[in-house]
Design a protein around this motif. Sequence first.
Motif, short mmCIF file in Angstrom:
data_model
loop_
_atom_site.label_atom_id
_atom_site.label_comp_id
_atom_site.label_asym_id
_atom_site.label_seq_id
_atom_site.Cartn_x
_atom_site.Cartn_y
_atom_site.Cartn_z
N ALA A 192 37.97 42.34 49.37
CA ALA A 192 38.24 41.89 47.95
C ALA A 192 39.85 42.52 47.39
O ALA A 192 40.37 43.12 48.83
CB ALA A 192 37.87 42.97 46.73
N ALA A 193 39.98 41.84 46.63
CA ALA A 193 42.11 42.16 46.30
C ALA A 193 41.34 43.43 45.66
O ALA A 193 40.85 43.52 44.59
CB ALA A 193 42.47 41.25 46.26
N THR A 232 43.44 44.56 42.83
CA THR A 232 44.87 44.09 41.97
C THR A 232 44.06 44.41 40.43
O THR A 232 42.51 43.59 40.30
CB THR A 232 45.42 43.19 42.82
OG1 THR A 232 46.53 42.85 41.94
CG2 THR A 232 44.43 41.95 42.69
N ARG A 265 43.91 33.51 39.93
CA ARG A 265 41.96 33.46 40.12
C ARG A 265 42.47 32.18 41.01
O ARG A 265 42.83 31.63 41.24
CB ARG A 265 41.90 32.89 39.58
CG ARG A 265 40.34 33.57 40.46
CD ARG A 265 39.11 33.70 39.43
NE ARG A 265 39.11 34.47 38.30
CZ ARG A 265 38.39 36.09 38.45
NH1 ARG A 265 37.25 35.80 39.58
NH2 ARG A 265 38.10 36.52 37.25
N THR A 271 35.65 34.46 44.56
CA THR A 271 36.77 34.95 44.12
C THR A 271 36.27 36.96 44.18
O THR A 271 36.07 37.29 43.11
CB THR A 271 37.63 34.50 43.41
OG1 THR A 271 37.14 35.16 42.25
CG2 THR A 271 38.56 33.35 44.12
N ARG A 313 38.04 41.07 42.83
CA ARG A 313 39.27 41.77 43.31
C ARG A 313 37.96 43.58 42.37
O ARG A 313 37.77 43.40 41.78
CB ARG A 313 40.37 41.50 42.22
CG ARG A 313 39.87 40.78 40.99
CD ARG A 313 41.39 40.84 40.13
NE ARG A 313 41.43 40.29 38.59
CZ ARG A 313 42.19 39.27 37.81
NH1 ARG A 313 43.80 39.96 38.88
NH2 ARG A 313 41.84 39.24 37.13
N GLY A 362 48.47 38.92 43.65
CA GLY A 362 47.25 40.20 44.44
C GLY A 362 47.14 40.90 45.55
O GLY A 362 46.77 41.93 46.11
N THR A 371 47.46 45.09 47.05
CA THR A 371 47.02 45.33 47.84
C THR A 371 47.33 46.18 48.54
O THR A 371 47.03 47.11 49.04
CB THR A 371 45.41 44.55 48.17
OG1 THR A 371 44.96 43.32 47.16
CG2 THR A 371 44.91 44.37 49.29
#
Length: 215
Positions: free
Chosen positions: A102-103, A105, A110, A116, A118, A149, A153
């Motif tokens: 995962a990011a 941020t 997106r 997706t 985060r 993003g 990270t």
Amino acid sequence: LPDIALPIDGLYPGDAGYPLVRQVAVGIQGDDPALRRWFEALPDFSPADALPRIRWIGAVGYIMPARGVDAALIAPGGLERVFGDALPFLRHPDLLLGNLEAAATARGVRAVKTYTFRFDPRALASLSSAGFSYFSVANNHTFDFGKQGFLDTLEALSAAGIATSGAGATLEEASRPAIMRIGGTEVRLLSFAAYPVDRTGFDGRVTARATADRP
């Protein structure tokens, strides 16, 4: 030892009370003065000195702290709530490795892809407290929120004191290993990723491959 370290009732070699230890005392008899001088000149020695210290490296699979897991980690008592009785095992190794899927941020655009992820970057401090020393970010979700993003990270990992490799602001950075030390032992880690084109058409090999001037 040191090829096999067998835990007995939760005790490992080096722990007080570990049962698979046998000590042998050696003496010398006789009146040969040369032999006695040689024996007395030997340095002080204990059996433990003969073995290198065991270094423990633990590894887990995916860590995906989105979808509310980040909020749980940040909350009081969050580590115990998320990891439960696994927490002591995560904290036991000298180094603990995982794959961060995962990011970290609150920014970025997106990506158009099936899934997706985060999460709140503050959760990384909790994951560090859980014992994690290294996260691979060479995977198919690090770029879920684009360049911004992704760079967020990397910055968040650095701020949390968690090492990474396989990714960077440039190809040169992405090619460097993470270098960590356990006492006097140096450990270097590289991460690599290979994944198919998403069914939406998202192709990480095109979008997320580092170049000389692109993360």
